[in-house]
Write a protein that holds these residues in place. Sequence first.
Motif, PDB file in Angstrom:
ATOM      1  N   PHE A   1      15.000  -0.551   6.361  1.00 20.68           N
ATOM      2  CA  PHE A   1      13.514  -0.120   5.736  1.00 20.68           C
ATOM      3  C   PHE A   1      12.486  -0.030   6.718  1.00 20.68           C
ATOM      4  O   PHE A   1      12.299  -0.996   7.411  1.00 20.68           O
ATOM      5  CB  PHE A   1      13.321  -1.136   4.467  1.00 20.68           C
ATOM      6  CG  PHE A   1      14.744  -1.232   3.579  1.00 20.68           C
ATOM      7  CD1 PHE A   1      14.755  -0.397   2.442  1.00 20.68           C
ATOM      8  CD2 PHE A   1      15.726  -2.218   3.795  1.00 20.68           C
ATOM      9  CE1 PHE A   1      16.030  -0.490   1.625  1.00 20.68           C
ATOM     10  CE2 PHE A   1      16.719  -2.301   2.841  1.00 20.68           C
ATOM     11  CZ  PHE A   1      16.740  -1.417   1.818  1.00 20.68           C
ATOM     12  N   GLY A   2      11.538   0.869   6.334  1.00 23.80           N
ATOM     13  CA  GLY A   2      10.477   0.863   7.173  1.00 23.80           C
ATOM     14  C   GLY A   2       9.055   0.513   6.482  1.00 23.80           C
ATOM     15  O   GLY A   2       9.093   1.097   5.225  1.00 23.80           O
ATOM     16  N   ILE A   3       8.485  -0.328   6.940  1.00 28.70           N
ATOM     17  CA  ILE A   3       7.162  -0.687   6.283  1.00 28.70           C
ATOM     18  C   ILE A   3       5.990  -0.256   7.120  1.00 28.70           C
ATOM     19  O   ILE A   3       6.004  -0.202   8.234  1.00 28.70           O
ATOM     20  CB  ILE A   3       6.965  -2.132   5.859  1.00 28.70           C
ATOM     21  CG1 ILE A   3       7.117  -3.035   7.163  1.00 28.70           C
ATOM     22  CG2 ILE A   3       8.285  -2.498   4.972  1.00 28.70           C
ATOM     23  CD1 ILE A   3       7.111  -4.632   7.012  1.00 28.70           C
ATOM     24  N   ASP A   4       4.843  -0.239   6.507  1.00 28.77           N
ATOM     25  CA  ASP A   4       3.559   0.059   7.192  1.00 28.77           C
ATOM     26  C   ASP A   4       3.094  -1.360   8.170  1.00 28.77           C
ATOM     27  O   ASP A   4       3.516  -2.294   7.925  1.00 28.77           O
ATOM     28  CB  ASP A   4       2.491   0.270   6.319  1.00 28.77           C
ATOM     29  CG  ASP A   4       1.264   0.950   6.900  1.00 28.77           C
ATOM     30  OD1 ASP A   4       0.233   0.184   7.274  1.00 28.77           O
ATOM     31  OD2 ASP A   4       1.236   2.094   6.838  1.00 28.77           O
TER      32      ASP A   4
ATOM     33  N   SER B   1       5.976   2.904  11.823  1.00 23.59           N
ATOM     34  CA  SER B   1       6.503   1.888  11.028  1.00 23.59           C
ATOM     35  C   SER B   1       7.246   0.767  11.474  1.00 23.59           C
ATOM     36  O   SER B   1       7.608   0.824  12.713  1.00 23.59           O
ATOM     37  CB  SER B   1       7.643   2.519  10.078  1.00 23.59           C
ATOM     38  OG  SER B   1       8.812   3.002  10.615  1.00 23.59           O
ATOM     39  N   VAL B   2       7.313  -0.477  10.759  1.00 25.13           N
ATOM     40  CA  VAL B   2       7.892  -1.829  11.281  1.00 25.13           C
ATOM     41  C   VAL B   2       9.198  -1.713  10.704  1.00 25.13           C
ATOM     42  O   VAL B   2       9.357  -1.389   9.420  1.00 25.13           O
ATOM     43  CB  VAL B   2       7.128  -2.876  11.189  1.00 25.13           C
ATOM     44  CG1 VAL B   2       7.997  -4.285  11.447  1.00 25.13           C
ATOM     45  CG2 VAL B   2       5.953  -2.903  11.506  1.00 25.13           C
ATOM     46  N   ASP B   3      10.457  -1.486  11.363  1.00 30.15           N
ATOM     47  CA  ASP B   3      11.824  -1.311  10.671  1.00 30.15           C
ATOM     48  C   ASP B   3      12.492  -2.796  10.417  1.00 30.15           C
ATOM     49  O   ASP B   3      12.638  -3.500  11.568  1.00 30.15           O
ATOM     50  CB  ASP B   3      12.476  -0.306  11.556  1.00 30.15           C
ATOM     51  CG  ASP B   3      12.075   0.803  11.712  1.00 30.15           C
ATOM     52  OD1 ASP B   3      11.140   1.372  10.652  1.00 30.15           O
ATOM     53  OD2 ASP B   3      12.250   1.553  12.713  1.00 30.15           O
ATOM     54  N   LEU B   4      13.024  -2.861   9.355  1.00 30.06           N
ATOM     55  CA  LEU B   4      13.643  -4.136   9.048  1.00 30.06           C
ATOM     56  C   LEU B   4      15.140  -3.724   8.687  1.00 30.06           C
ATOM     57  O   LEU B   4      15.157  -2.638   7.891  1.00 30.06           O
ATOM     58  CB  LEU B   4      12.895  -4.959   7.823  1.00 30.06           C
ATOM     59  CG  LEU B   4      11.557  -5.474   8.117  1.00 30.06           C
ATOM     60  CD1 LEU B   4      10.628  -4.403   7.852  1.00 30.06           C
ATOM     61  CD2 LEU B   4      11.486  -6.689   7.105  1.00 30.06           C
TER      62      LEU B   4
ATOM     63  N   LYS C   1       5.288  -4.613  -5.612  1.00 33.19           N
ATOM     64  CA  LYS C   1       4.498  -5.811  -4.590  1.00 33.19           C
ATOM     65  C   LYS C   1       3.432  -5.065  -3.343  1.00 33.19           C
ATOM     66  O   LYS C   1       3.029  -5.841  -2.874  1.00 33.19           O
ATOM     67  CB  LYS C   1       5.427  -6.427  -4.053  1.00 33.19           C
ATOM     68  CG  LYS C   1       6.577  -7.044  -4.797  1.00 33.19           C
ATOM     69  CD  LYS C   1       6.151  -8.129  -5.629  1.00 33.19           C
ATOM     70  CE  LYS C   1       6.829  -8.996  -6.690  1.00 33.19           C
ATOM     71  NZ  LYS C   1       7.878  -9.775  -5.726  1.00 33.19           N
ATOM     72  N   GLY C   2       3.390  -3.800  -3.870  1.00 31.15           N
ATOM     73  CA  GLY C   2       2.461  -3.053  -2.815  1.00 31.15           C
ATOM     74  C   GLY C   2       2.800  -3.006  -1.315  1.00 31.15           C
ATOM     75  O   GLY C   2       1.786  -3.023  -0.423  1.00 31.15           O
ATOM     76  N   ILE C   3       3.938  -2.834  -0.938  1.00 28.73           N
ATOM     77  CA  ILE C   3       4.616  -2.858   0.449  1.00 28.73           C
ATOM     78  C   ILE C   3       4.696  -1.250   0.441  1.00 28.73           C
ATOM     79  O   ILE C   3       5.347  -0.539  -0.276  1.00 28.73           O
ATOM     80  CB  ILE C   3       5.716  -3.566   0.643  1.00 28.73           C
ATOM     81  CG1 ILE C   3       5.609  -5.145   0.360  1.00 28.73           C
ATOM     82  CG2 ILE C   3       6.383  -3.113   2.161  1.00 28.73           C
ATOM     83  CD1 ILE C   3       4.722  -5.696   1.388  1.00 28.73           C
ATOM     84  N   SER C   4       4.040  -0.823   1.574  1.00 24.55           N
ATOM     85  CA  SER C   4       4.296   0.702   1.350  1.00 24.55           C
ATOM     86  C   SER C   4       5.256   1.190   2.637  1.00 24.55           C
ATOM     87  O   SER C   4       5.453   0.434   3.604  1.00 24.55           O
ATOM     88  CB  SER C   4       2.905   1.427   2.133  1.00 24.55           C
ATOM     89  OG  SER C   4       2.319   0.812   3.268  1.00 24.55           O
ATOM     90  N   ILE C   5       6.083   2.276   2.196  1.00 24.92           N
ATOM     91  CA  ILE C   5       6.741   2.892   3.030  1.00 24.92           C
ATOM     92  C   ILE C   5       6.361   4.100   3.791  1.00 24.92           C
ATOM     93  O   ILE C   5       6.059   4.948   3.312  1.00 24.92           O
ATOM     94  CB  ILE C   5       8.265   3.178   2.394  1.00 24.92           C
ATOM     95  CG1 ILE C   5       8.968   2.099   1.725  1.00 24.92           C
ATOM     96  CG2 ILE C   5       9.254   3.874   3.395  1.00 24.92           C
ATOM     97  CD1 ILE C   5      10.204   2.173   0.864  1.00 24.92           C
ATOM     98  N   PRO C   6       5.792   3.981   5.013  1.00 24.82           N
ATOM     99  CA  PRO C   6       5.161   5.154   5.705  1.00 24.82           C
ATOM    100  C   PRO C   6       6.020   6.215   6.184  1.00 24.82           C
ATOM    101  O   PRO C   6       7.337   5.931   6.127  1.00 24.82           O
ATOM    102  CB  PRO C   6       4.801   4.212   7.042  1.00 24.82           C
ATOM    103  CG  PRO C   6       5.656   3.404   7.236  1.00 24.82           C
ATOM    104  CD  PRO C   6       6.162   2.887   5.972  1.00 24.82           C
ATOM    105  N   TYR C   7       5.499   7.359   6.551  1.00 25.09           N
ATOM    106  CA  TYR C   7       6.005   8.466   6.970  1.00 25.09           C
ATOM    107  C   TYR C   7       5.300   9.082   7.957  1.00 25.09           C
ATOM    108  O   TYR C   7       4.327   8.684   8.155  1.00 25.09           O
ATOM    109  CB  TYR C   7       6.132   9.515   5.847  1.00 25.09           C
ATOM    110  CG  TYR C   7       4.868  10.101   5.074  1.00 25.09           C
ATOM    111  CD1 TYR C   7       3.901  10.798   5.502  1.00 25.09           C
ATOM    112  CD2 TYR C   7       4.550   9.051   3.881  1.00 25.09           C
ATOM    113  CE1 TYR C   7       2.899  11.226   4.980  1.00 25.09           C
ATOM    114  CE2 TYR C   7       3.276   9.576   3.276  1.00 25.09           C
ATOM    115  CZ  TYR C   7       2.412  10.384   3.794  1.00 25.09           C
ATOM    116  OH  TYR C   7       1.152  10.724   3.068  1.00 25.09           O
ATOM    117  N   PRO C   8       5.739   9.866   8.957  1.00 27.13           N
ATOM    118  CA  PRO C   8       5.179  10.304  10.004  1.00 27.13           C
ATOM    119  C   PRO C   8       3.884  10.898   9.809  1.00 27.13           C
ATOM    120  O   PRO C   8       4.091  11.905   9.017  1.00 27.13           O
ATOM    121  CB  PRO C   8       6.443  11.099  10.683  1.00 27.13           C
ATOM    122  CG  PRO C   8       7.720  10.508  10.369  1.00 27.13           C
ATOM    123  CD  PRO C   8       7.255  10.139   8.945  1.00 27.13           C
TER     124      PRO C   8
END
Length: 268
Positions: A178-181, A220-223, A252-259
């Motif tokens: 999962f990638g997050i901002d 993104s920060v990848d988890l 919860k307001g966690i965004s998944i960014p895109y390039p």
Amino acid sequence: MEQMMQEAGAYWPLMVSGAKALVVLILGWIATGWISSVVRRRINNTPQIDPTLGNFAASAVRWVLLLVVLVAILNIFGIEATSLVAMLGAATLAIGLALQGTLSDLAAGVMLILFRPYKIGQFVDIGGTSGTVKDLNLFVTELATPDNVQIIMPNGKAWGAIITNFSHHPTRRADLVFGIDYGDSAEAAKAIILEQANADARVLQDPAPWVRVTNLGDSSVDLTARLWCKAEDYWELKFALMQGVKEAFDAKGISIPYPHTVEVKKEG
């Protein structure tokens, strides 16, 4: 007229032998099919014996019985078994050269049933071809792809290929990324992923679910989440968690960014 009667009399034994041979062939074909079916059914109905062995044994029995029928037909025409053995011995080299591929498949089939790299019902990848094993007999392995397309693979190719058996072990590990901002909390995201994982009964607790930051990407920060489950639950669990985590991130307001593409204009 007398000459015709003599000629008919000369051919009569051959016609009788031909009729007998035809009857033996038909009855033998039916009997071998019935006996092989009984063998397959008896073995497959025994819980202690793998169904793969039942299909293989039934195939072997059928071919042996057909050979017996062939010998019986040759005897009807006056060819003795000893003469047949001599003929086969003389033709061994020619038969071996002509059927070397078939004999190789037969030998490979024996090796496959002895070492059991896969069984009926398991999902495998054989030399780049994936599918569920539907049958394994003396000469070929039958696979069914996920979209239910039949694939017939000679045993020689299967035995000589790299075999990946996805169903061999009772459990599998599902890896989800999962990638997050960069502006979001990695700890909060990890907690959400673990919450979703622990809420699903298909996720095993031994080994326990594992979530870590595994990459700092361009946008993104990848988890990565590593979760263990039963092999049959692998795909459904993976799909369910991907959707569940996405919806929990949104809530919860966690965004998944895109390039993003940044356009830079130079003046002058």
